[in-house]
Structures are given as C-alpha cells and as structure tokens.
Design a protein around this motif. Sequence first.
Motif, mmCIF file in Angstrom:
data_model
loop_
_atom_site.group_PDB
_atom_site.id
_atom_site.type_symbol
_atom_site.label_atom_id
_atom_site.label_comp_id
_atom_site.label_asym_id
_atom_site.label_seq_id
_atom_site.Cartn_x
_atom_site.Cartn_y
_atom_site.Cartn_z
ATOM 1 N N HIS A 194 50.498 27.482 41.843
ATOM 2 C CA HIS A 194 49.556 27.470 42.971
ATOM 3 C C HIS A 194 48.503 28.560 42.812
ATOM 4 C CE1 HIS A 194 48.208 27.971 47.190
ATOM 5 N NE2 HIS A 194 48.553 26.710 47.340
ATOM 6 N N HIS A 195 48.863 29.645 42.163
ATOM 7 C CA HIS A 195 47.934 30.770 41.945
ATOM 8 C C HIS A 195 46.665 30.319 41.217
ATOM 9 C CE1 HIS A 195 46.776 34.973 41.211
ATOM 10 N NE2 HIS A 195 46.467 34.591 39.981
ATOM 11 N N LEU A 196 46.801 29.336 40.336
ATOM 12 C CA LEU A 196 45.674 28.853 39.541
ATOM 13 C C LEU A 196 45.029 27.598 40.115
ATOM 14 C CD1 LEU A 196 47.103 29.311 35.933
ATOM 15 C CD2 LEU A 196 45.556 30.829 37.168
ATOM 16 N N CYS A 197 45.785 26.832 40.857
ATOM 17 C CA CYS A 197 45.276 25.585 41.450
ATOM 18 C C CYS A 197 45.983 25.399 42.779
ATOM 19 C CB CYS A 197 45.532 24.412 40.523
ATOM 20 S SG CYS A 197 45.014 22.816 41.190
ATOM 21 N N VAL A 223 49.269 16.603 35.351
ATOM 22 C CA VAL A 223 48.482 15.985 36.418
ATOM 23 C C VAL A 223 47.195 16.792 36.603
ATOM 24 C CG1 VAL A 223 48.457 15.226 38.825
ATOM 25 C CG2 VAL A 223 50.614 15.245 37.527
ATOM 26 N N PRO A 224 46.017 16.200 36.354
ATOM 27 C CA PRO A 224 44.773 16.986 36.434
ATOM 28 C C PRO A 224 44.562 17.676 37.775
ATOM 29 C CG PRO A 224 44.362 14.915 35.318
ATOM 30 C CD PRO A 224 45.765 14.838 35.857
ATOM 31 N N GLN A 225 44.939 17.020 38.878
ATOM 32 C CA GLN A 225 44.747 17.616 40.210
ATOM 33 C C GLN A 225 45.600 18.858 40.418
ATOM 34 O OE1 GLN A 225 45.392 14.339 39.387
ATOM 35 N NE2 GLN A 225 45.284 13.129 41.259
ATOM 36 N N PHE A 226 46.657 19.016 39.614
ATOM 37 C CA PHE A 226 47.542 20.173 39.737
ATOM 38 C C PHE A 226 47.193 21.268 38.725
ATOM 39 C CE2 PHE A 226 51.170 17.007 40.935
ATOM 40 C CZ PHE A 226 50.453 16.621 42.053
ATOM 41 N N LEU A 227 46.198 20.996 37.881
ATOM 42 C CA LEU A 227 45.850 21.931 36.815
ATOM 43 C C LEU A 227 44.630 22.775 37.134
ATOM 44 C CD1 LEU A 227 46.514 19.666 33.713
ATOM 45 C CD2 LEU A 227 47.651 21.844 34.200
ATOM 46 N N SER A 228 43.641 22.177 37.798
ATOM 47 C CA SER A 228 42.426 22.923 38.101
ATOM 48 C C SER A 228 41.824 22.400 39.394
ATOM 49 C CB SER A 228 41.409 22.793 36.967
ATOM 50 O OG SER A 228 40.797 21.520 36.978
ATOM 51 N N ASN A 229 40.933 23.162 39.960
ATOM 52 C CA ASN A 229 40.234 22.755 41.166
ATOM 53 C C ASN A 229 38.939 22.005 40.844
ATOM 54 O OD1 ASN A 229 42.082 24.026 43.083
ATOM 55 N ND2 ASN A 229 41.303 25.970 42.297
ATOM 56 N N ARG A 230 38.800 21.619 39.562
ATOM 57 C CA ARG A 230 37.635 20.843 39.131
ATOM 58 C C ARG A 230 37.979 19.363 39.092
ATOM 59 N NH1 ARG A 230 38.607 24.354 35.171
ATOM 60 N NH2 ARG A 230 38.857 22.652 33.679
ATOM 61 N N ILE A 238 46.228 23.613 30.952
ATOM 62 C CA ILE A 238 47.689 23.630 30.838
ATOM 63 C C ILE A 238 48.152 24.987 30.307
ATOM 64 C CG2 ILE A 238 49.717 22.530 29.810
ATOM 65 C CD1 ILE A 238 48.070 19.984 29.477
ATOM 66 N N LEU A 239 47.454 25.489 29.303
ATOM 67 C CA LEU A 239 47.820 26.775 28.699
ATOM 68 C C LEU A 239 47.715 27.916 29.709
ATOM 69 C CD1 LEU A 239 46.030 26.391 25.240
ATOM 70 C CD2 LEU A 239 48.410 25.864 25.820
ATOM 71 N N LYS A 240 46.737 27.845 30.602
ATOM 72 C CA LYS A 240 46.593 28.880 31.631
ATOM 73 C C LYS A 240 47.815 28.907 32.549
ATOM 74 C CE LYS A 240 41.525 28.768 31.782
ATOM 75 N NZ LYS A 240 40.336 28.373 32.599
ATOM 76 N N HIS A 241 48.322 27.729 32.916
ATOM 77 C CA HIS A 241 49.516 27.679 33.762
ATOM 78 C C HIS A 241 50.737 28.186 33.003
ATOM 79 C CE1 HIS A 241 48.097 25.542 37.426
ATOM 80 N NE2 HIS A 241 47.125 25.175 36.608
#
Length: 311
Positions: A194-197, A223-230, A238-241
């Motif tokens: 959640h910290h990232l998205c 899931v793209p919606q769970f990876l970034s706010n873009r 994915i690597l950031k998470h």
Amino acid sequence: MNIFDAHCDVLMKMYIDPDISFLDSDKLHITKQGLLEEGGKVQCFAIYIPEKVHPDMRFQAALAMVDIFHEKILSEPEMKFIKTKADIDSLKEREIGALLTLEGCDCIGNDLLKLKTLLHLGVSSVGLTWNYANLVADGALESRGGGLTQFGTEVVNLLNEKSIWCDLSHLSEAGFWDTIKRAEFPIASHSNAHHLCSHPRNLKDSQIKALLQKNGVIGVTFVPQFLSNRDSSSIKDILKHIDHICSLGGERQIGLGSDFDGIEHMVENLTSYKDYHNFINELNRLYSSEFVKGLLFGNFTRNFPVKKERF
C-alpha cells in the motif's frame, strides 16, 4: 529456474468456457505449454466463484471447478496433484505440481461441513473473502469494513487444526487484524504494498510486518492497479514492491502470486506466463541468485504447512 506461482484463475475461465483447453489455449494466460517452457514447478489454481452465480448454486460451482481441476488439469501427463510438502519435494524433472486453493468462502455460506468437504477434496489454501462481505468476514472493498465474524473464527480454527494456509489477500483491514491474531499458517497469496500504491487491496506496512512476524509469505502480484497509481505498469513497478517488502524484513518471506487469468490489463512485457523470462531476466540482473531462487520458488515452498494429519 523453478517458479511457484501462488494464484491464478484458470479454473474460473474453464468453468465459464468449457471448450478451453489447458494444454495451449490462447484464451488462457497460463497453459501447460507455458508452464513447461518457463520453468513452472508449482502452480496454485484458485476456486473463485463469479459474483453472477446465484448464492444457492455457488457450492455446486465450486465442486464443478474441483472436477475441472481433476479432469482437465491433472489429466495432463506432467501435472501432479500437490497436497503435502512431501509432494512438492518429490516432483521430478518436467513434472509440474498443481495446488488447489479457495478464493473466498462465499460458496460455503455458514456451513463448515462444506469447507471440510473442500479440504477433503484437496484444497490446501483458503482465502476468507473476495472483495466484498460474506458470512466469514468483510472484503477489502466492503464499505462497512467489518472484521471476522463468529463463524469466521470457526473457519480459521478449522484451518489451524488441519494445517491449511489461511490466505489474507482480499480481506478488509479489520478482517486482516482479526485473522492474523488467530491464524497459525497465514499467507497473502496475491497482494502488494500500500505504501507504493494506495489501492485498498494492498497491505499497509504494519500489516506486512505482522504477516512476516507470523512467518507468513506475501506473493507480489502482477495486477497493474495494485502496482502503480498510473494507467499502466511495468516490470520496474513489480521490482519496487519487491524492494519495499524486503526493506520491511521480507527477503525470505516474499514470493509471487501473478493473478494471471483473473485480470484484463497486463504489465508491459509480462502479458502471460510465457513472458515470465522477461521478469526473471530483470531479477537476475539486479539480485543475487539465492534471493531470486527464494522469491521464485523457495520461500513459498519452505512455508508450506506440514500437516498434522493426512486426510
């Protein structure tokens, strides 16, 4: 490299369209051919009942998906049914383990016997909710935001008794905290940070830390919606998470839960299981081989509960 993927919705697609072939259908993100080509070693197949199925028919639908699992997945020569840790350890070269899971307890209503039946049929991981409320708990998108019910407590107690993974993905925040206190074998099969998205399906840092403290594993999902706010997401997201969860102490308690066949929009260059090599190439470029092996396979495998009894 061997891959343990903790979540997909192949069974749902094959339930909706009985003509789909698991061997090599272009209607599936995950096929047997894709698993063989990319190093798939254990694949979790979720029983997910679409919301449009009438509540009175949901348990029958769950049984139909168990039948699909046996008749159309396990019938393929290389596919082996995984029910115990020993089953994973005994997989031979080119054999692929198939693990049956339940995504949401909507299909059992308030009947513990129905859940016991699914466990007898080989379900090894149970997610308590999908996104909304059922008689076990509230889901992540339920506006009420309630926690675990009394019946839900009975469900978690049964999972503890039978040494079954209790999947916290999709739970409301209150449901998560109620469950993490009680569950002996918690995981989050497909959730991100959640910290990232800031999607409500993602876990806050305090939740991730609590899961790690209970020796659970979190499966980073595609899931793209769970990876970034873009509007779109990349492998870098994915690597950031992965990096963030590791920063919380999750290096040996992080895995993957793709959610392939349960999503319509895909990560760039990771549009099906056959693209896993693109992701693995990035992992090998940035991380140690020991870490990559744990992320891809070892961490979920090591965490698989050793059953107190076999049934």
